[in-house]
Every structure is written in structure tokens, then in C-alpha cells.
Design a protein around this motif. Structure first.
Motif, PDB file in Angstrom:
ATOM      1  N   PRO A   1     -33.160  10.019  83.568  1.00 23.22           N
ATOM      2  CA  PRO A   1     -33.340   9.833  85.010  1.00 23.22           C
ATOM      3  C   PRO A   1     -32.049   9.302  85.628  1.00 23.22           C
ATOM      4  O   PRO A   1     -31.209   8.743  84.930  1.00 23.22           O
ATOM      5  CB  PRO A   1     -34.461   8.804  85.093  1.00 23.22           C
ATOM      6  N   PRO A   2     -31.881   9.480  86.944  1.00 26.76           N
ATOM      7  CA  PRO A   2     -30.679   8.948  87.598  1.00 26.76           C
ATOM      8  C   PRO A   2     -30.535   7.455  87.348  1.00 26.76           C
ATOM      9  O   PRO A   2     -31.521   6.746  87.172  1.00 26.76           O
ATOM     10  CB  PRO A   2     -30.931   9.232  89.085  1.00 26.76           C
ATOM     11  N   LEU A   3     -29.316   7.004  87.341  1.00 27.92           N
ATOM     12  CA  LEU A   3     -29.038   5.594  87.070  1.00 27.92           C
ATOM     13  C   LEU A   3     -29.812   4.684  88.020  1.00 27.92           C
ATOM     14  O   LEU A   3     -30.277   3.614  87.618  1.00 27.92           O
ATOM     15  CB  LEU A   3     -27.537   5.332  87.171  1.00 27.92           C
ATOM     16  N   ALA A   4     -29.985   5.106  89.256  1.00 29.75           N
ATOM     17  CA  ALA A   4     -30.706   4.281  90.237  1.00 29.75           C
ATOM     18  C   ALA A   4     -32.150   4.032  89.818  1.00 29.75           C
ATOM     19  O   ALA A   4     -32.762   3.068  90.259  1.00 29.75           O
ATOM     20  CB  ALA A   4     -30.670   4.961  91.608  1.00 29.75           C
ATOM     21  N   HIS A   5     -32.720   4.879  88.971  1.00 35.71           N
ATOM     22  CA  HIS A   5     -34.107   4.719  88.546  1.00 35.71           C
ATOM     23  C   HIS A   5     -34.240   3.936  87.240  1.00 35.71           C
ATOM     24  O   HIS A   5     -35.339   3.592  86.851  1.00 35.71           O
ATOM     25  CB  HIS A   5     -34.773   6.092  88.363  1.00 35.71           C
ATOM     26  N   ARG A   6     -33.145   3.701  86.563  1.00 39.60           N
ATOM     27  CA  ARG A   6     -33.212   2.981  85.295  1.00 39.60           C
ATOM     28  C   ARG A   6     -33.129   1.485  85.538  1.00 39.60           C
ATOM     29  O   ARG A   6     -32.559   1.025  86.514  1.00 39.60           O
ATOM     30  CB  ARG A   6     -32.068   3.407  84.385  1.00 39.60           C
ATOM     31  N   LEU A   7     -33.704   0.727  84.618  1.00 38.84           N
ATOM     32  CA  LEU A   7     -33.702  -0.721  84.752  1.00 38.84           C
ATOM     33  C   LEU A   7     -32.688  -1.325  83.798  1.00 38.84           C
ATOM     34  O   LEU A   7     -32.704  -1.044  82.599  1.00 38.84           O
ATOM     35  CB  LEU A   7     -35.100  -1.263  84.454  1.00 38.84           C
ATOM     36  N   SER A   8     -31.834  -2.172  84.310  1.00 40.26           N
ATOM     37  CA  SER A   8     -30.853  -2.852  83.470  1.00 40.26           C
ATOM     38  C   SER A   8     -31.544  -3.921  82.637  1.00 40.26           C
ATOM     39  O   SER A   8     -32.609  -4.426  83.021  1.00 40.26           O
ATOM     40  CB  SER A   8     -29.772  -3.496  84.334  1.00 40.26           C
ATOM     41  N   PRO A   9     -30.957  -4.303  81.498  1.00 45.37           N
ATOM     42  CA  PRO A   9     -31.540  -5.388  80.703  1.00 45.37           C
ATOM     43  C   PRO A   9     -31.706  -6.674  81.505  1.00 45.37           C
ATOM     44  O   PRO A   9     -32.686  -7.397  81.326  1.00 45.37           O
ATOM     45  CB  PRO A   9     -30.538  -5.564  79.563  1.00 45.37           C
TER      46      PRO A   9
END
Length: 180
Positions: free
Chosen positions: A142-150
Motif C-alpha cells: 500500500p502507499p506509504l501514507a497508508h502504512r503505520l510506522s513503528p
């Protein structure tokens, strides 16, 4: 290229789904660790790839997904398991608790990750495991905007009041482990 089910372009061989499948055994082992796990709930089970892996280890497996077509596939692979149509933020288990709640690629797909984690905590006795794409540009998914950072996942864990939080970087995925 010798994969009998391969019908796409060579780039499909490097898809995040395929890469995560290569790590199933490791994800399952890390999710169980030294905990006494007898049953589990696979939230967003899809075609039950991870549910099947947990089932092979003798766990009593249940699963939910919001896609009825995927649930039919899951039921065909694991007919003795309990698969139900449900969303991650409203699990259909008012009185049932699970030793492990496994959220595979669900958190970044929801509008309200806090409600999903709160609901997972409600039904989890021992552990919650979350499998997500890494928060970096070079990995497909998924686009980076949809991923959750640690850091964001750790903040969610703190807000909801989990007693422990662990982040494990795998070769192609990130695994987060929580204890309620």
C-alpha cells in the motif's frame, strides 16, 4: 518461475503478499513464542493462509473477514474452523476470548486503528500479533501514507494501555506483539 500457480509478470514474484508467505513459519513461531496458546482469532483472515499455519500446530482457529468471497475460500481450506463475516472494529465475540488475536495486514486498512486495537484487546487473553508492511518507500504494497510506522503503532499501544509492546523487523514485513 517454476511456481505452478504463477500466471503474472516476473514483478509479481516480488509482491509483498508472496514475500510475506515466505515468512509464514517465522511469523507463526514469533507470534506464539513461549506463551501458552491454545486458540486464536485471525482478524482479516482472507483465504486463511495464516489460520491454516496456526491450525497445523494444533490450535483451535477462528477467523473473521469483511469479504464473503474470501471467507468461502477460507472455509474450504479449514472446514472445521469457525469463520465469520465481520469487520475488525466490531468482532462478533461478546463472551469468547482467544489466547492470540492475529491481525494480518488489517491495521493500515482501517479508518480507526484505535478502535480495531481496542476490540482486539477486548477478546485477547495472552497476545495480539500484528503483521504490517514496513514503513519504507522501496517495498511494494500500500502507499506509504497508508502504512503505520513503528512509532505510530507504539503510540497506539500506549494509548490503549497494553502492558507490553515489541516490534520485530522481518525480511519483508514488520511484526508487532502486544500483551493486554
Amino acid at each position: 518461475m517454476s511456481d505452478k500457480q504463477y500466471n503474472g509478470t516476473p514483478d509479481r514474484l516480488r509482491s509483498p503478499e508472496r514475500l510475506s508467505l515466505m515468512e509464514i513459519a517465522r511469523v507463526v513461531a514469533l507470534s506464539l513464542e513461549d506463551k501458552k496458546i491454545h486458540n486464536m482469532l485471525d482478524v482479516g483472515t482472507g483465504t486463511a493462509v495464516f489460520a491454516e499455519a496456526f491450525s497445523r500446530l494444533g490450535l483451535d482457529v477462528s477467523g473473521v473477514d469483511s469479504n464473503p468471497e474470501l471467507l468461502e475460500i477460507a472455509r474450504s481450506y479449514l472446514p472445521i474452523s469457525d469463520f465469520q463475516l465481520a469487520c475488525a472494529d466490531e468482532l462478533p465475540y461478546p463472551d469468547k476470548n482467544f489466547d492470540l488475536v492475529f491481525l494480518g495486514h488489517v491495521l493500515h486498512e482501517t479508518i480507526d486503528p484505535i478502535s480495531v486495537l481496542t476490540e482486539a484487546k477486548r477478546v485477547a487473553r495472552e497476545r495480539i500479533a500484528i503483521l504490517e508492511w514496513p514503513y519504507c518507500e522501496e517495498i511494494q504494497g500500500p502507499p506509504l501514507a497508508h502504512r503505520l510506522s513503528p512509532e505510530k503503532v507504539a503510540l497506539f499501544a500506549e494509548q490503549i494501555g497494553f502492558s507490553s509492546f515489541e516490534h520485530i523487523s522481518l525480511a519483508h514485513m514488520d511484526l508487532y506483539l502486544f500483551s493486554p
